[in-house]
Scaffold this motif. Structure first.
Motif, PDB file in Angstrom:
ATOM      1  N   PHE A  46      40.813 -44.894 -55.499  1.00 33.41           N
ATOM      2  CA  PHE A  46      40.031 -46.048 -55.076  1.00 33.41           C
ATOM      3  C   PHE A  46      38.678 -45.631 -54.508  1.00 33.41           C
ATOM      4  O   PHE A  46      38.587 -44.684 -53.736  1.00 33.41           O
ATOM      5  N   GLU A  47      37.668 -46.432 -54.852  1.00 33.66           N
ATOM      6  CA  GLU A  47      36.331 -46.162 -54.325  1.00 33.66           C
ATOM      7  C   GLU A  47      35.466 -47.396 -54.230  1.00 33.66           C
ATOM      8  O   GLU A  47      34.359 -47.340 -53.720  1.00 33.66           O
ATOM      9  N   GLN A  49      35.106 -51.742 -53.262  1.00 34.14           N
ATOM     10  CA  GLN A  49      35.633 -52.803 -52.420  1.00 34.14           C
ATOM     11  C   GLN A  49      36.788 -53.536 -53.103  1.00 34.14           C
ATOM     12  O   GLN A  49      36.664 -53.981 -54.243  1.00 34.14           O
ATOM     13  N   ASP A  51      39.593 -52.466 -54.396  1.00 35.39           N
ATOM     14  CA  ASP A  51      40.494 -51.759 -55.312  1.00 35.39           C
ATOM     15  C   ASP A  51      41.869 -51.733 -54.651  1.00 35.39           C
ATOM     16  O   ASP A  51      41.976 -51.452 -53.446  1.00 35.39           O
ATOM     17  N   GLN A  52      42.927 -51.999 -55.413  1.00 37.41           N
ATOM     18  CA  GLN A  52      44.254 -52.061 -54.799  1.00 37.41           C
ATOM     19  C   GLN A  52      45.369 -51.779 -55.800  1.00 37.41           C
ATOM     20  O   GLN A  52      45.211 -52.016 -56.995  1.00 37.41           O
ATOM     21  N   GLU A  70      44.771 -50.587 -50.294  1.00 39.91           N
ATOM     22  CA  GLU A  70      43.572 -51.321 -50.693  1.00 39.91           C
ATOM     23  C   GLU A  70      42.363 -50.655 -50.051  1.00 39.91           C
ATOM     24  O   GLU A  70      42.417 -50.227 -48.902  1.00 39.91           O
ATOM     25  N   TYR A  71      41.300 -50.560 -50.816  1.00 40.54           N
ATOM     26  CA  TYR A  71      40.039 -50.050 -50.283  1.00 40.54           C
ATOM     27  C   TYR A  71      39.247 -51.262 -49.797  1.00 40.54           C
ATOM     28  O   TYR A  71      38.805 -52.082 -50.603  1.00 40.54           O
ATOM     29  N   LEU A  76      40.193 -46.750 -46.612  1.00 43.01           N
ATOM     30  CA  LEU A  76      41.494 -46.864 -47.254  1.00 43.01           C
ATOM     31  C   LEU A  76      42.428 -47.567 -46.271  1.00 43.01           C
ATOM     32  O   LEU A  76      42.531 -47.172 -45.104  1.00 43.01           O
ATOM     33  N   ARG A  98      44.226 -40.437 -48.257  1.00 42.57           N
ATOM     34  CA  ARG A  98      43.346 -40.206 -49.420  1.00 42.57           C
ATOM     35  C   ARG A  98      43.761 -38.927 -50.145  1.00 42.57           C
ATOM     36  O   ARG A  98      44.042 -37.909 -49.542  1.00 42.57           O
TER      37      ARG A  98
END
Length: 169
Positions: A46-47, A49, A51-52, A70-71, A76, A98
């Motif tokens: 994830f990187e 907003q 992302d999950q 979720e990011y 994280l 991470r």
């Protein structure tokens, strides 16, 4: 290994605060009867907003649970969304997760779903206990969402079903 690539704009949310309904998550679910548990294991690339990925439990379009990583807001987060007509949202930062393999587990026993999660090498920690009618037909499995970008691919390295957990803690 199961690799899932999310479409841009995919998400699961219902009304609360934002006013919109999103029912476009990518979820592969199988029956989750009372007295059973299911867990997924995945890596977190994830990187961007929101992302999950994690575990999705679905009854119908208005009753479901998603729990996982979720990011959000540059960090994280370990989170859960419980939806019964409207969605809620809880988050806790897990920056040390991470680059590690993550496990998310749901246990269904009687009138509750118990969600646990952990990073490789650590015991699973309690995330949430959710009231859940034992008569409901539910299904659960891995999910991925990418509300704000294209190209998120999550590798799931495990998907297991078993008996419900004997202990709450």
């Amino acid at each position: 290994m199961l690799r899932v690539t999310a479409e841009e704009g995919s998400d699961a949310w219902r009304l609360t605060s934002y006013g919109f309904v999103h029912d476009t998550e990518h979820a592969l679910v199988a029956p989750l009867p009372d007295g059973s548990a299911m867990e997924v294991e995945f890596e977190i690339p994830f990187e961007e907003q929101f992302d999950q990925a994690g575990l999705f439990v679905r009854v119908d379009e208005a009753r479901w649970v998603k729990a996982g990583i979720e990011y959000a807001d540059g960090a994280l987060q370990l989170g859960a969304v419980v939806t019964d007509g409207m969605s809620d949202w809880s988050l806790a930062p897990v920056p040390d997760w991470r680059g590690r393999r993550i496990t998310v587990r749901v246990s269904r026993d009687g009138t509750a779903l118990t969600i646990r999660a952990g990073a490789a090498g650590e015991p699973l920690r309690l995330v949430r206990v959710i009231p859940f009618d034992a008569e409901l037909d539910a299904a659960a499995g891995p999910f991925v969402c990418a509300p704000s970008r294209a190209g998120l691919t999550v590798p799931f390295t495990g998907w297991r079903r078993g008996d419900a957990d004997a202990d709450l803690h």
